[in-house]
Write a protein that holds these residues in place. Structure first.
Motif, PDB file in Angstrom:
ATOM      1  N   PHE A 392      26.367  44.367  48.947  1.00  0.00           N
ATOM      2  CA  PHE A 392      26.296  44.963  50.277  1.00  0.00           C
ATOM      3  C   PHE A 392      26.390  46.485  50.198  1.00  0.00           C
ATOM      4  O   PHE A 392      26.845  47.036  49.204  1.00  0.00           O
ATOM      5  N   ASN A 394      28.276  48.676  51.869  1.00  0.00           N
ATOM      6  CA  ASN A 394      29.563  49.352  51.907  1.00  0.00           C
ATOM      7  C   ASN A 394      30.523  48.742  50.880  1.00  0.00           C
ATOM      8  O   ASN A 394      31.010  47.638  51.083  1.00  0.00           O
ATOM      9  N   PRO A 395      30.808  49.444  49.789  1.00  0.00           N
ATOM     10  CA  PRO A 395      31.700  48.869  48.775  1.00  0.00           C
ATOM     11  C   PRO A 395      33.055  48.476  49.352  1.00  0.00           C
ATOM     12  O   PRO A 395      33.707  47.564  48.839  1.00  0.00           O
ATOM     13  N   ASP A 396      33.462  49.132  50.436  1.00  0.00           N
ATOM     14  CA  ASP A 396      34.760  48.811  51.023  1.00  0.00           C
ATOM     15  C   ASP A 396      34.809  47.397  51.595  1.00  0.00           C
ATOM     16  O   ASP A 396      35.885  46.894  51.912  1.00  0.00           O
ATOM     17  N   ASP A 397      33.649  46.752  51.732  1.00  0.00           N
ATOM     18  CA  ASP A 397      33.626  45.372  52.222  1.00  0.00           C
ATOM     19  C   ASP A 397      34.101  44.379  51.167  1.00  0.00           C
ATOM     20  O   ASP A 397      34.330  43.220  51.474  1.00  0.00           O
ATOM     21  N   GLN A 398      34.154  44.777  49.930  1.00  0.00           N
ATOM     22  CA  GLN A 398      34.493  43.791  48.913  1.00  0.00           C
ATOM     23  C   GLN A 398      35.614  44.197  47.969  1.00  0.00           C
ATOM     24  O   GLN A 398      36.263  43.330  47.398  1.00  0.00           O
ATOM     25  N   LEU A 399      35.863  45.485  47.798  1.00  0.00           N
ATOM     26  CA  LEU A 399      36.867  45.880  46.809  1.00  0.00           C
ATOM     27  C   LEU A 399      38.271  45.597  47.341  1.00  0.00           C
ATOM     28  O   LEU A 399      38.608  45.967  48.457  1.00  0.00           O
ATOM     29  N   PHE A 400      39.077  44.929  46.538  1.00  0.00           N
ATOM     30  CA  PHE A 400      40.407  44.559  47.036  1.00  0.00           C
ATOM     31  C   PHE A 400      41.482  44.587  45.959  1.00  0.00           C
ATOM     32  O   PHE A 400      42.658  44.667  46.252  1.00  0.00           O
ATOM     33  N   CYS A 458      30.688  44.234  39.809  1.00  0.00           N
ATOM     34  CA  CYS A 458      31.469  43.049  40.163  1.00  0.00           C
ATOM     35  C   CYS A 458      30.652  41.758  40.121  1.00  0.00           C
ATOM     36  O   CYS A 458      31.211  40.682  39.945  1.00  0.00           O
TER      37      CYS A 458
ATOM     38  N   ILE B 186      32.623  40.917  55.178  1.00  0.00           N
ATOM     39  CA  ILE B 186      33.578  40.871  54.068  1.00  0.00           C
ATOM     40  C   ILE B 186      33.583  39.473  53.456  1.00  0.00           C
ATOM     41  O   ILE B 186      33.544  39.307  52.226  1.00  0.00           O
ATOM     42  N   ALA B 189      30.451  38.991  51.471  1.00  0.00           N
ATOM     43  CA  ALA B 189      30.474  39.784  50.235  1.00  0.00           C
ATOM     44  C   ALA B 189      31.331  39.086  49.183  1.00  0.00           C
ATOM     45  O   ALA B 189      30.974  39.044  47.998  1.00  0.00           O
ATOM     46  N   GLN B 190      32.436  38.508  49.596  1.00  0.00           N
ATOM     47  CA  GLN B 190      33.309  37.826  48.628  1.00  0.00           C
ATOM     48  C   GLN B 190      32.724  36.486  48.194  1.00  0.00           C
ATOM     49  O   GLN B 190      32.859  36.102  47.028  1.00  0.00           O
ATOM     50  N   ARG B 193      30.668  36.656  45.316  1.00  0.00           N
ATOM     51  CA  ARG B 193      31.367  36.825  44.032  1.00  0.00           C
ATOM     52  C   ARG B 193      32.067  35.522  43.640  1.00  0.00           C
ATOM     53  O   ARG B 193      32.944  35.520  42.788  1.00  0.00           O
ATOM     54  N   ASN B 214      42.635  42.453  52.160  1.00  0.00           N
ATOM     55  CA  ASN B 214      42.686  43.864  51.750  1.00  0.00           C
ATOM     56  C   ASN B 214      41.513  44.688  52.293  1.00  0.00           C
ATOM     57  O   ASN B 214      41.735  45.716  52.923  1.00  0.00           O
ATOM     58  N   PRO B 215      40.263  44.222  52.061  1.00  0.00           N
ATOM     59  CA  PRO B 215      39.160  45.023  52.624  1.00  0.00           C
ATOM     60  C   PRO B 215      39.221  45.100  54.143  1.00  0.00           C
ATOM     61  O   PRO B 215      38.912  46.138  54.726  1.00  0.00           O
ATOM     62  N   ARG B 218      41.683  47.689  55.128  1.00  0.00           N
ATOM     63  CA  ARG B 218      41.175  49.034  54.824  1.00  0.00           C
ATOM     64  C   ARG B 218      40.112  49.443  55.863  1.00  0.00           C
ATOM     65  O   ARG B 218      40.135  50.550  56.387  1.00  0.00           O
TER      66      ARG B 218
END
Lengths: 588, 279
Positions: A392, A394-400, A458, B186, B189-190, B193, B214-215, B218
């Protein structure tokens, strides 16, 4: 008269130390009714500077300020943000968060109503702002139903209605399609000229050409410090601009390269129209009748691709009976190709991508969606993502996770692989974008380019054969864009991946893609090499697409000088001009 | 992505013929009446009237799936309360003997529970409760489907409701679809993965919620910051807000308000004197 005066202005956020200030000792003055571009790479301090103009920094975004910022004669230290709102308006990058009401008219009225103005005056201001932003035809529409470009114009109208003396735009076009960008920048220019407002606009590089069209001064900043300040032509010629990664307009770069070849012009242009004028005059002077490529110019490296790895046939998608998002889209993608999907906001690009990875299913039964010959409509998502995957925007949608390592290891861990295998796959993925040195870094506070590399890394442990990446170059400076696309090319060349990118960046498409698919209103309206696609001006306009600036220069020069309409790169244009001028000098 | 209860432009009488204030009053009266009454004989006409108005407003039938969905979500407290209505002294209007006639009952000789189970009375109570819920939801759909939130906000401003409260209503409504789309994004996106929640292990469920939580936190923080900035630069909080519309009611509006408010007063009196609406 001075509109803005920064006096030894410094600022650091609460989490920053003395040494890493967001803004450091800035001193400059801006004259009334001027349009100033603030340029610098992502993280250089541009947004902080914009926020300091109306006291958001340090009053809302807390931190320590030194020196003074005087706007419209007021010291920002002494006034609240909502008091300064009458003097300084700010338009943010993302239009969606700036719109609060359910009709265009009401949203424009939101600001003046908050100021407690008499209703008659509010209506008058609203009418004027709507007219200036060219939104008359949309007044009763729900802002959620209009395009991204129109939403940004609405955000501008909302600020205009407050009649501030200063308007600041924080990367106002970065999320828009090419015609949306042009529309917003034209409005910015017209508004400043018409009302005598001072305008400040920031830019990190990708849209430097749009900014160069409207500004009459540029201030370049790097790491919070003022680097260069001057007229746009002088600043954009300065080599330091390249060094900080912002890049120049393609026409400026073209003229600098022509100079190196001994072809001199009276000045170095920064806009398309000026470039066209200068070249046309020069060609007429030299008696050049026709622009052509050198006979030995190799148009395109011939790539040999494999058999179709993605097959799409007659895919329709209805979100509801009124919204027909995909209208019978069909195409194949051969193995090893780098494909760019372009189109205006809402054209169906993302809907198409979601179908390709199984997040959406076609709403018609006679559609075909195959990856590696397997019908993915009947496949479970956990199987599909090991053949084709999607990153996607926006990387902020997945990084956790806590660290880069944990983030990349997440996907193989979800597959319940043995820890040894997880380690091997994670290490392999880290190598692709050279992330090993950062493997212990915390996710919070990563630079934009690292975040983008990480979000792609990722999914690599899942070993998909096809990677779909949404806006891989957004937020990156020019050097970052080139590095990103080179890395994707390496993925193709060394690991045999097929790459599909969705982008609004036409330079990226022109320079790096083997093929382009153009979407418009749910239809695939063009499919071909970048040369073929960008040469089709009429169809591109239908999709609100403007080719790269260098291609457009070729197209305007084609009218008088028969210049090829499909020039893709600066180097190619240099060859065309150099060859044609030398050819005419030789009397050919 | 649209909200479930979103306004849709329309030309029906309910869209154009009544002032937002009138619709707010009517909706408020219905909510109070539904809270007051538990007897299905009184609630059912309100529900049917709600359905008729929803039909006139051309509200899509799928919106009413929300009633089923919400009832399904609240099945546990509903069942718990239903089986606790088995004792005759709970009924003031219905014949206690009939109401406590058991279908399936048990005696629980501890915790003061005494008699639990299904009786005619508890089923009657359950029908009333479902009808009450369906009535409120149906009228809410009619109200929100025919009244733009900006009109509601302007009416509230005109009623001198503090701007901060009105803005919270407005912004919540505006950002529900936006936040919903972010949550979906979100989650998708997960999923790409390999993320899933398919496990019975509670510790794993907790750990696996982090890739969403977490996302989301944020992104929410970023959006809150941006919205704060956007509102501040639009002068929000600088003092008195000018309402964009007048609170000028037509004769029809006045008649409708009198009818519903009068009806509400009568309902209070009737309940106090004759236990109308109670069971």
């Amino acid at each position: 008269m001075k509109s803005i005066e920064a006096k030894e202005f410094s600022f650091r956020y609460l989490h920053q130390s003395e040494e890493e200030k967001a803004l450091s000792n800035l001193s400059f003055e801006v004259e009334e009714a001027s349009v100033v571009g603030i340029i610098g790479r992502a993280g250089a301090g541009k947004s902080t500077l914009v926020k300091s103009l109306n006291g958001l920094v340090p009053k809302v975004d807390l931190g320590y300020q030194e020196g003074d910022m005087i706007v419209d004669g007021l010291n920002t230290r002494q006034y609240d943000v909502n008091q300064l709102a009458r003097h300084v308006g700010i338009v943010l990058q993302n239009p969606e968060v700036q719109i609060f009401s359910l009709t265009v008219r009401d949203d424009v009225a939101f600001g003046p109503a908050n100021l407690g103005l008499p209703r008659e005056e509010i209506y008058q201001r609203v009418a004027e702002a709507i007219s200036a932003a060219e939104l008359e035809h949309l007044v009763d529409r729900n802002p959620n139903d209009i395009s991204g470009g129109e939403q940004q114009c609405l955000a501008i109208a909302g600020i205009l209605a407050m009649q501030p003396k200063i308007m600041a735009f924080d990367e106002p076009v970065s999320m828009l399609d090419p015609l949306g960008k042009q529309r917003v920048m034209n409005i910015l220019k017209q508004v400043t000229r018409r009302s005598g407002t001072t305008s400040i606009t920031t830019e990190s590089g990708a849209d430097i050409e749009a900014v160069a069209e409207v500004v009459d001064r540029i201030i370049a900043i790097d790491q919070g410090k003022l680097l260069i300040d001057g007229d746009p032509a002088t600043v954009l010629q300065d080599d330091r601009i390249q060094q900080i990664g912002v890049g120049r307009p393609q026409v400026t770069e073209l003229f600098l390269q022509l100079r190196k070849r001994g072809i001199e012009f009276e000045r170095i242009p920064i806009t398309l129209s000026d470039a066209e004028k200068l070249i046309s005059n020069k060609l007429r002077q030299l008696g050049v009748k026709r622009l052509m490529r050198p006979p030995d110019f190799q148009l395109q490296k011939v790539n040999h691709f494999g058999p179709p790895i993605v097959e799409v046939e007659n895919v329709h998608h209805f979100y509801n009976p009124q919204v027909h998002a995909l209208k019978g889209v069909s195409f194949d993608i051969p193995e090893g190709q780098i494909v760019g999907i372009i189109g205006q906001n809402g054209s169906g690009k993302t809907t198409l991508a979601r179908h390709l990875v199984g997040l959406l299913k076609p709403t018609n039964k006679d559609s075909v969606l195959k990856v590696k010959g397997i019908d993915i409509k009947k496949l479970r998502l956990d199987k599909i993502i090991r053949m084709i995957n999607y990153v996607f925007q926006n990387p902020d949608d997945q990084l956790f996770a806590e660290t880069i390592w944990d983030e990349i290891a997440f996907a193989p861990r979800m597959l319940d692989l043995p820890e040894e295998e997880v380690k091997r796959l994670t290490e392999e993925a880290m190598k692709v974008f050279d992330l090993e040195p950062y493997k212990g870094r915390y996710i919070f506070g990563l630079d934009e380019d690292l975040k983008t590399y990480l979000s792609i890394s990722c999914i690599l442990p899942l070993r998909p054969d096809v990677l779909l990446i949404d806006e891989p170059t957004t937020g990156l400076d020019e050097q970052g864009e080139v590095k990103m696309m080179q890395s994707l090319r390496n993925l193709r060349d060394q690991m045999g991946k097929t790459i599909v990118i969705i982008t609004h960046n036409m330079k990226t498409v022109g320079n790096h893609c083997d093929r382009v698919l153009v979407m418009s209103k749910g239809n695939l309206i063009l499919d071909g090499t970048p040369r073929e696609v960008f040469a089709n001006e009429e169809k591109l306009l239908e999709a609100d697409i403007l080719p790269p600036q260098i291609t457009r220069l070729g197209q305007v020069l084609s009218k008088e000088f028969g210049c090829p309409k499909d020039i893709l790169t600066i180097e190619e244009m240099v060859e065309v001009l150099d060859y044609s001028i030398k050819n005419s000098r030789n009397g050919a | 992505m649209d909200t479930v209860f979103a306004y849709r432009q329309g030309t029906t009488f309910l869209h154009k013929g009544l002032h937002p204030f009138t619709k707010m009053v009517v909706f408020l009266v219905i909510v109070i009446l539904s809270g007051l009454w538990l007897d299905i004989r009184y609630l059912l006409p309100l529900l049917i009237l709600g359905f008729v108005l929803a039909y006139i407003a051309k509200a899509p039938a799928k919106l009413f799936l929300f009633i089923v969905f919400a009832l399904a979500l609240t099945w546990f407290p509903t069942v718990r309360s239903t089986i606790a209505q088995a004792r005759p002294e709970y009924f003031k209007v219905l014949d206690p003997e009939w109401a406590s006639t058991g279908i399936v009952t048990i005696n629980v000789p501890f915790l003061g529970l005494e008699r639990l189970g299904l009786t005619y009375g508890s089923l009657y109570w359950l029908a009333g409760r479902i009808c009450r819920f369906a009535t409120v939801v149906t009228w809410a759909i009619v109200f929100l489907y025919t009244t733009p939130i900006s009109d509601i906000a302007n009416t509230l401003y005109a009623l001198k409701v503090p701007p901060s409260i009105v803005f919270v209503v407005q912004i919540t409504y505006k950002f529900i679809p936006y936040m919903a789309s972010i949550i979906n994004q979100i989650q998708d996106a997960q999923k790409l993965r390999g993320w899933h929640l398919r496990t019975m292990n509670l510790i794993k469920v907790f750990k696996r919620s982090l890739p969403l939580a977490n996302p989301l936190m944020r992104r929410t923080a970023m959006i809150v910051e941006q919205v704060t900035i956007a509102t501040q630069v639009r002068g929000f909080g600088s003092g008195k807000v000018t309402p964009l519309r007048d609170l000028t009611l037509s004769l029809l509006d006045k008649l409708v308000i009198i009818l519903f408010v009068g009806g509400l007063i009568f309902a209070f009196i009737a309940m106090a004197l004759w236990k109308v609406g109670m069971i």
